[in-house]
Design an enzyme around this catalytic site. Structure first.
Site, PDB file in Angstrom:
ATOM      1  CG  ASP A 118      45.617  42.914  44.780  1.00  0.00           C
ATOM      2  OD1 ASP A 118      45.330  41.865  43.980  1.00  0.00           O
ATOM      3  OD2 ASP A 118      45.308  42.798  46.005  1.00  0.00           O
ATOM      4  CB  SER A 119      43.352  43.152  40.482  1.00  0.00           C
ATOM      5  OG  SER A 119      42.815  42.669  39.521  1.00  0.00           O
ATOM      6  CB  ALA A 120      38.667  42.761  42.156  1.00  0.00           C
TER       7      ALA A 120
END
Length: 321
Positions: A161-163
């Site tokens: 997720d995300s980074a």
């Protein structure tokens, strides 16, 4: 298999009062706080140290969840009847300076249930001490260790997720470039895919959680001295030829939405089947909020359907729910 998982999904579930309230809370607290404080390297250092303290706080999990620490992360098992021959390698988010396997257990234990296999959540090196290249090397090493452990590449899934979504995509591209065997599929939740200087105009004011200016500030810090359009730095510029099926989940009002769309388009242009899901008005990485949001609980059903279609290409799919 392509027709079952190469599709766009915009779920039309009723917008819950829980999410409406949460978006208002985030817009009035976390977003302005990030805009105010995330302006100096000391803020990153402080958040990183706070994360170290959070790791020490015991977190209660459902009784069917097992957490086993490992020198480079933790093994998460949840539910029953898991196939120990298979594994999901998870990369947590946090902007490359915060977060840990412990903070993302609400995601990893649920992924263990829907994927019906153990999850290995990697505790990769992060800034401000470590570089993107070191984070990527940790991801490559973890995948190599799973292979050495006896897992076949076709029995391994990636998710992040995300980074961590950025790290998922970068790891896939690096493995392909090195002519190494690839996992069966990957799931990216709100991936941060563009660390270049491309301005983020879409959803700058609509995103309830992420201030676009702070995302751009972080990107400049992590790409200092690098080519920001290198696909391993900004996967949105990558050639996705030869990669396994992808599932990309984002919110319609996220500041990262457009780069997530671009990844899906580039992957499809390269012949990769992509399930792209854009959930109306959902905040960044809403899947981590399954204890609060009914929409977050529902998205795991969509992940289960995607994984079932990958494993059983002939099975009927109802992804367009």
């Amino acid at each position: 298999m392509r027709s079952e998982i190469d599709l766009d999904v915009c779920p039309d579930y009723p917008f819950s009062w829980q999410c409406r309230a949460l978006n208002g809370l985030l817009r009035g607290t976390l977003k302005p706080a990030s805009s105010l404080f995330l302006r100096h390297p000391l803020a990153i250092t402080a958040c990183s140290r706070l994360g170290e303290i959070i790791r020490l706080v015991p977190m209660r999990q459902p009784g069917h969840v097992s957490i086993v620490p490992h020198r480079s992360g933790e093994w998460v098992r949840a539910g029953h009847g898991l196939d120990e021959r298979k594994v999901l390698l998870y990369f947590h988010g946090g902007g490359y300076f915060s977060g840990s396997p412990a903070t993302h257990r609400p995601i990893t234990w649920r992924l263990s249930v829907v994927a019906r296999r153990p999850v290995f959540a990697l505790d990769y090196r992060q800034g401000p001490i470590h570089s993107l290249a070191e984070s990527l090397q940790d991801a490559l090493d973890a995948y190599g260790e799973l292979i050495e452990r006896g897992h076949e590449p076709g029995d391994i899934l990636f998710a992040g997720d995300s980074a961590g979504g950025h790290l998922t995509l970068a790891t896939l591209l690096a493995l392909r470039d090195r002519d190494l065997p690839l996992p069966a599929a990957a799931i990216c939740l709100s991936p941060w895919a563009d660390l270049s200087d491309t301005p983020r105009r879409a959803n700058r004011w609509m995103d309830p959680m992420l201030p676009a200016g702070r995302v751009e500030w972080l990107a400049k810090r992590w790409t200092s001295g690098l080519d920001p359009r290198d696909p391993l730095v900004s996967p949105v510029y990558g050639d996705y030829t030869g990669l396994p099926p992808l599932m990309i989940v984002t919110g319609s009002t996220e500041v990262l939405r457009d780069e997530d769309r671009r990844v899906a388009l580039r992957a499809r242009e390269a012949g990769v089947p992509v399930t792209y899901e854009e959930w109306p008005r959902m905040p960044h990485v809403f899947a981590i909020l399954a204890d609060l949001l009914p929409e977050a609980r529902l998205v795991y059903r969509h992940m289960a359907r995607f994984l079932a279609a990958v494993e059983n290409p002939g099975a009927e799919s109802s992804l367009a729910a």
